[in-house]
Design a protein around this motif. Structure first.
Motif, PDB file in Angstrom:
ATOM      1  N   ALA A  13       0.827  -1.212   0.000  1.00 60.09           N
ATOM      2  CA  ALA A  13       0.000   0.000   0.000  1.00 60.09           C
ATOM      3  C   ALA A  13       0.860   1.261   0.000  1.00 60.09           C
ATOM      4  O   ALA A  13       0.598   2.217  -0.748  1.00 60.09           O
ATOM      5  N   PHE A  14       1.902   1.276   0.827  1.00 53.90           N
ATOM      6  CA  PHE A  14       2.790   2.438   0.858  1.00 53.90           C
ATOM      7  C   PHE A  14       3.531   2.598  -0.469  1.00 53.90           C
ATOM      8  O   PHE A  14       3.758   3.726  -0.937  1.00 53.90           O
ATOM      9  N   ALA A  15       3.930   1.490  -1.096  1.00 52.24           N
ATOM     10  CA  ALA A  15       4.636   1.568  -2.378  1.00 52.24           C
ATOM     11  C   ALA A  15       3.733   2.122  -3.474  1.00 52.24           C
ATOM     12  O   ALA A  15       4.178   2.903  -4.325  1.00 52.24           O
ATOM     13  N   VAL A  16       2.462   1.728  -3.473  1.00 49.43           N
ATOM     14  CA  VAL A  16       1.515   2.264  -4.457  1.00 49.43           C
ATOM     15  C   VAL A  16       1.360   3.775  -4.275  1.00 49.43           C
ATOM     16  O   VAL A  16       1.367   4.543  -5.241  1.00 49.43           O
ATOM     17  N   LEU A  17       1.222   4.219  -3.018  1.00 44.28           N
ATOM     18  CA  LEU A  17       1.110   5.648  -2.747  1.00 44.28           C
ATOM     19  C   LEU A  17       2.362   6.389  -3.199  1.00 44.28           C
ATOM     20  O   LEU A  17       2.275   7.483  -3.791  1.00 44.28           O
ATOM     21  N   ALA A  18       3.530   5.802  -2.944  1.00 43.50           N
ATOM     22  CA  ALA A  18       4.789   6.447  -3.331  1.00 43.50           C
ATOM     23  C   ALA A  18       4.899   6.578  -4.847  1.00 43.50           C
ATOM     24  O   ALA A  18       5.268   7.642  -5.365  1.00 43.50           O
ATOM     25  N   THR A  19       4.589   5.516  -5.569  1.00 41.60           N
ATOM     26  CA  THR A  19       4.729   5.568  -7.025  1.00 41.60           C
ATOM     27  C   THR A  19       3.728   6.536  -7.652  1.00 41.60           C
ATOM     28  O   THR A  19       4.051   7.226  -8.622  1.00 41.60           O
ATOM     29  N   LEU A  20       2.532   6.607  -7.090  1.00 40.34           N
ATOM     30  CA  LEU A  20       1.550   7.578  -7.584  1.00 40.34           C
ATOM     31  C   LEU A  20       2.047   9.000  -7.346  1.00 40.34           C
ATOM     32  O   LEU A  20       1.921   9.877  -8.211  1.00 40.34           O
ATOM     33  N   ILE A 105      11.741   4.025 -17.392  1.00 39.77           N
ATOM     34  CA  ILE A 105      11.596   3.899 -15.944  1.00 39.77           C
ATOM     35  C   ILE A 105      10.920   2.580 -15.597  1.00 39.77           C
ATOM     36  O   ILE A 105      11.207   1.958 -14.583  1.00 39.77           O
ATOM     37  N   GLY A 106      10.026   2.152 -16.471  1.00 38.68           N
ATOM     38  CA  GLY A 106       9.374   0.871 -16.233  1.00 38.68           C
ATOM     39  C   GLY A 106      10.318  -0.311 -16.326  1.00 38.68           C
ATOM     40  O   GLY A 106       9.982  -1.406 -15.868  1.00 38.68           O
ATOM     41  N   ALA A 269       7.134  -0.541 -11.126  1.00 38.36           N
ATOM     42  CA  ALA A 269       6.469  -0.520 -12.430  1.00 38.36           C
ATOM     43  C   ALA A 269       5.222   0.355 -12.402  1.00 38.36           C
ATOM     44  O   ALA A 269       4.818   0.909 -13.427  1.00 38.36           O
ATOM     45  N   LEU A 270       4.601   0.495 -11.238  1.00 36.14           N
ATOM     46  CA  LEU A 270       3.398   1.317 -11.143  1.00 36.14           C
ATOM     47  C   LEU A 270       3.695   2.785 -11.418  1.00 36.14           C
ATOM     48  O   LEU A 270       2.822   3.518 -11.885  1.00 36.14           O
ATOM     49  N   GLU A 271       4.928   3.231 -11.129  1.00 33.78           N
ATOM     50  CA  GLU A 271       5.280   4.612 -11.450  1.00 33.78           C
ATOM     51  C   GLU A 271       5.203   4.825 -12.959  1.00 33.78           C
ATOM     52  O   GLU A 271       4.709   5.855 -13.433  1.00 33.78           O
ATOM     53  N   SER A 272       5.681   3.838 -13.723  1.00 38.67           N
ATOM     54  CA  SER A 272       5.598   3.932 -15.173  1.00 38.67           C
ATOM     55  C   SER A 272       4.150   3.969 -15.634  1.00 38.67           C
ATOM     56  O   SER A 272       3.787   4.734 -16.536  1.00 38.67           O
TER      57      SER A 272
END
Length: 323
Positions: A13-20, A105-106, A269-272
């Protein structure tokens, strides 16, 4: 007592928030209001440094447990992972377009997953084959149009490639060094660590300002620092500083404590994904069929990676290094 599975879910959950939050880096070239990207970057990171200084007193108790070496490491990582990385992102967007830099980046999750598994051996190599293959295929489809018809950026294509490659190398270096530093950091020092990173990026931006001014890279002294366009620039710089430098770094540091590097690498990968969506939105168009399939494959590969890590047989093997 919190279960290892619950800790991993929190980390995801924290990683998703960070990448967004970090995906907001990709919109910087679209909000310049006639100013240069150098104006925006220097203002943004000086604001981030000021925010770090303002927030630092809240973590006085945490700071007492940090050595001088840790202070310098945190600030150095901020200059590397904040200022240098974001500058390469902006250069990649300007010269190569949002899809090229997002695809590069992905590629980070593929490389970081391999590095993380080589270091920690959290998974059998065969288990990474499918998710990494999905990520590679998805990234290829997202970047298909650039590879097929680079005429959009003929003159600056190589500059875009260089900035994109630089962003990948900087992020990999930052991720490895930051995760190693976090393993020797007190569990409650995450907030102080984030502030030190912000201060380091701000100091680097401050030191680079005279050079940018001397080389005529800045438009603020020419167009004015108090015009309506300049005020809009400050507003966007502050917003992106809050999202990317504060919320993104805070969330990623919390994620790093809860996730093995092999999983955190996949989640990048979610950042991409988010960056591609934002880039398309600012271009005012929908994704092509190939781009849409690529986005779906990236999401599926990431979700499948999480499923592997959270599998009951691997819960003990993948216990994060720091609780």
């Amino acid at each position: 007592m919190t279960s290892p599975r619950s800790i991993l879910l929190q980390g995801v959950a924290f990683a998703v928030l960070a990448t967004l939050s970090w995906a907001c880096n990709f919109i910087a070239p679209y909000v310049l209001q006639g100013y240069s990207i150098q104006d925006f970057m220097l203002v943004r990171f000086m604001m981030a440094g000021a925010l770090g200084l303002l927030l630092l007193p809240l973590y006085r108790s945490q700071l007492r447990g940090l050595s001088l070496r840790q202070w310098l490491t945190g600030m150095g990582l901020g200059a590397l992972g904040y200022l240098a990385y974001s500058s390469c992102i902006a250069g990649g967007v300007i010269y190569g377009g949002p899809l090229m830099i997002a695809a590069f980046i992905g590629a980070v999750p593929v490389l970081q997953a391999l590095l993380g598994n080589a270091r920690d051996r959290a998974l059998r190599w065969g288990q990474l084959l499918l998710p990494i293959s999905l990520l590679c295929l998805g990234l290829g489809l997202i970047n298909l149009q650039v590879l097929r018809d680079p005429a959009d950026a003929h003159t600056y294509l190589w500059a875009g490639l260089a900035f994109s490659l630089g962003a990948v190398l900087i992020w990999l270096s930052f991720s490895v060094f930051n995760q190693a530093a976090m393993e020797h950091l007190h569990t409650r020092a995450t907030g102080a660590w984030t502030c030190l990173m912000m201060i380091g990026a701000g100091l680097a931006a401050l030191l680079l300002t005279p050079m940018a001014w001397a080389w005529d890279w800045l438009q603020l002294p020419v167009q004015g620092i108090d015009t309506p366009a300049a005020l809009r620039l400050y507003g966007w710089a502050l917003l992106i500083a809050l999202l990317s430098s504060v919320i993104g770094a805070w969330a990623w540091n919390l994620a790093s404590r809860r996730l093995p590097m092999v999983l955190s690498g996949q989640l990048i990968a979610l950042e991409s994904f988010f960056a591609t969506v934002l880039g398309l939105a600012f271009h005012g168009r929908l994704p092509t069929l190939a781009e849409a399939i690529g986005l779906v494959l990236i999401l599926f590969g990431t979700v499948y990676s999480v499923r592997i890590i959270l599998g009951p047989r691997r819960s003990e093997t993948c216990r994060p290094a720091v609780h």
